[in-house]
Scaffold this motif. Structure first.
Motif, short mmCIF file in Angstrom:
data_model
loop_
_atom_site.label_atom_id
_atom_site.label_comp_id
_atom_site.label_asym_id
_atom_site.label_seq_id
_atom_site.Cartn_x
_atom_site.Cartn_y
_atom_site.Cartn_z
N THR A 1 0.83 -1.20 0.00
CA THR A 1 0.00 0.00 0.00
C THR A 1 0.87 1.25 0.00
O THR A 1 0.62 2.20 -0.75
N LEU A 2 1.90 1.25 0.84
CA LEU A 2 2.80 2.40 0.93
C LEU A 2 3.50 2.65 -0.41
O LEU A 2 3.69 3.79 -0.81
N ALA A 3 3.88 1.57 -1.11
CA ALA A 3 4.58 1.71 -2.39
C ALA A 3 3.72 2.44 -3.42
O ALA A 3 4.23 3.16 -4.28
N LYS A 4 2.41 2.24 -3.33
CA LYS A 4 1.50 2.93 -4.26
C LYS A 4 1.39 4.41 -3.92
O LYS A 4 1.23 5.24 -4.80
N LEU A 5 1.47 4.74 -2.63
CA LEU A 5 1.34 6.12 -2.18
C LEU A 5 2.65 6.88 -2.24
O LEU A 5 2.71 8.02 -2.70
N GLU A 6 3.70 6.28 -1.70
CA GLU A 6 5.02 6.93 -1.56
C GLU A 6 6.13 5.91 -1.87
O GLU A 6 6.69 5.31 -0.97
N PRO A 7 6.45 5.72 -3.15
CA PRO A 7 7.45 4.69 -3.52
C PRO A 7 8.80 4.86 -2.83
O PRO A 7 9.42 3.87 -2.45
N ARG A 8 9.27 6.09 -2.66
CA ARG A 8 10.57 6.29 -2.03
C ARG A 8 10.55 5.85 -0.57
O ARG A 8 11.51 5.25 -0.07
N LEU A 9 9.45 6.12 0.12
CA LEU A 9 9.35 5.68 1.51
C LEU A 9 9.41 4.16 1.59
O LEU A 9 10.04 3.60 2.49
N CYS A 10 8.77 3.51 0.65
CA CYS A 10 8.80 2.05 0.61
C CYS A 10 10.24 1.55 0.40
O CYS A 10 10.67 0.60 1.06
N GLN A 11 10.98 2.21 -0.48
CA GLN A 11 12.37 1.82 -0.71
C GLN A 11 13.21 1.98 0.56
O GLN A 11 14.03 1.11 0.88
N VAL A 12 12.99 3.07 1.26
CA VAL A 12 13.74 3.31 2.50
C VAL A 12 13.43 2.21 3.52
O VAL A 12 14.34 1.67 4.16
N VAL A 13 12.16 1.85 3.64
CA VAL A 13 11.78 0.79 4.59
C VAL A 13 12.38 -0.54 4.17
O VAL A 13 12.92 -1.27 5.00
N GLU A 14 12.30 -0.87 2.89
CA GLU A 14 12.89 -2.13 2.42
C GLU A 14 14.37 -2.20 2.75
O GLU A 14 14.87 -3.22 3.25
N MET A 15 15.07 -1.11 2.48
CA MET A 15 16.52 -1.12 2.70
C MET A 15 16.87 -1.16 4.18
O MET A 15 17.83 -1.81 4.57
N ARG A 16 16.07 -0.52 5.01
CA ARG A 16 16.38 -0.49 6.44
C ARG A 16 15.84 -1.72 7.16
O ARG A 16 16.55 -2.37 7.92
N TYR A 17 14.58 -2.06 6.94
CA TYR A 17 13.91 -3.14 7.66
C TYR A 17 14.37 -4.51 7.17
O TYR A 17 14.68 -5.39 7.95
N PHE A 18 14.40 -4.69 5.85
CA PHE A 18 14.76 -6.00 5.30
C PHE A 18 16.24 -6.09 4.96
O PHE A 18 16.83 -7.16 5.08
N GLY A 19 16.84 -4.99 4.51
CA GLY A 19 18.25 -5.01 4.12
C GLY A 19 19.22 -4.72 5.23
O GLY A 19 20.39 -5.04 5.14
N GLY A 20 18.74 -4.06 6.31
CA GLY A 20 19.59 -3.76 7.44
C GLY A 20 20.59 -2.64 7.19
O GLY A 20 21.60 -2.53 7.88
N PHE A 21 20.33 -1.80 6.20
CA PHE A 21 21.25 -0.71 5.87
C PHE A 21 21.08 0.46 6.83
O PHE A 21 20.01 0.69 7.37
N THR A 22 22.15 1.22 7.01
CA THR A 22 22.11 2.41 7.85
C THR A 22 21.53 3.57 7.04
O THR A 22 21.43 3.50 5.81
N GLU A 23 21.23 4.66 7.75
CA GLU A 23 20.71 5.85 7.06
C GLU A 23 21.73 6.37 6.05
O GLU A 23 21.36 6.77 4.94
N ALA A 24 23.00 6.37 6.42
CA ALA A 24 24.04 6.85 5.51
C ALA A 24 24.14 5.98 4.26
O ALA A 24 24.27 6.50 3.14
N GLU A 25 24.06 4.67 4.44
CA GLU A 25 24.12 3.75 3.30
C GLU A 25 22.91 3.93 2.39
O GLU A 25 23.03 3.92 1.16
N ILE A 26 21.74 4.09 2.99
CA ILE A 26 20.52 4.30 2.20
C ILE A 26 20.61 5.63 1.45
O ILE A 26 20.29 5.69 0.26
N GLY A 27 21.08 6.66 2.14
CA GLY A 27 21.22 7.96 1.50
C GLY A 27 22.17 7.91 0.31
O GLY A 27 21.87 8.45 -0.76
N ALA A 28 23.30 7.24 0.49
CA ALA A 28 24.27 7.12 -0.61
C ALA A 28 23.67 6.33 -1.77
O ALA A 28 23.88 6.67 -2.93
N ALA A 29 22.93 5.28 -1.46
CA ALA A 29 22.35 4.44 -2.50
C ALA A 29 21.25 5.16 -3.28
O ALA A 29 21.13 4.99 -4.50
N LEU A 30 20.45 5.95 -2.60
CA LEU A 30 19.31 6.61 -3.24
C LEU A 30 19.58 8.07 -3.61
O LEU A 30 18.71 8.74 -4.16
#
Length: 140
Positions: free
Chosen positions: A87-116
């Motif tokens: 549902t979130l991906a339909k509303l806010e795709p970037r937020l969904c990406q951040v959650v996937e990377m942090r919740y499922f991928g275990g990435f830090t904020e800095a790593e997510i920021g660099a990636a995106l």
């Protein structure tokens, strides 16, 4: 019932990624985002497998006891989060990406920021906003 630790998650994700020889990534960030989605699918597939086992899978059951056997519900959490993320991906795709990377991928904020291509502060704000939205979705 299979248990999944961090090593198992990374191994299963690697096997799935390596199986697709036609993948091309324009940047390391694209790869990390894709790897997070694959890790999400590994976790969700395992949760569905456990849920099926809990419900008996394809085995026919009968009981002579009137008490109902209940299965633990923590396995449902990834499935509920997955539904909310859809549902979130339909509303806010970037937020969904951040959650996937942090919740499922275990990435830090800095790593997510660099990636995106985002600042740490933007990732932090996106994470907080996504958590609030997901909490609201999961509560109701």
């Amino acid at each position: 019932m299979t248990l999944l630790d961090a090593t198992g998650l990374v191994n299963d994700a690697y096997v799935r990624i390596a199986a697709n020889e036609r993948l091309l990534f324009g940047s390391p960030g694209e790869f990390l985002a894709y790897a997070s989605r694959v890790m999400r699918s590994v976790v969700i597939d395992l949760a569905r497998e456990r849920q099926a086992e809990c419900r008996g899978g394809d085995v026919a059951h009968f009981t002579l006891n009137t008490s109902v056997m209940e299965c633990a519900t923590p396995d449902d959490e990834p499935l509920l989060v997955d539904e909310a993320l859809e549902t979130l991906a339909k509303l806010e795709p970037r937020l969904c990406q951040v959650v996937e990377m942090r919740y499922f991928g275990g990435f830090t904020e800095a790593e997510i920021g660099a990636a995106l291509g985002l600042t740490d502060r933007t990732v932090r704000r996106d994470w907080e906003k996504a958590r609030l939205l997901l909490r609201a979705m999961l509560a109701g």
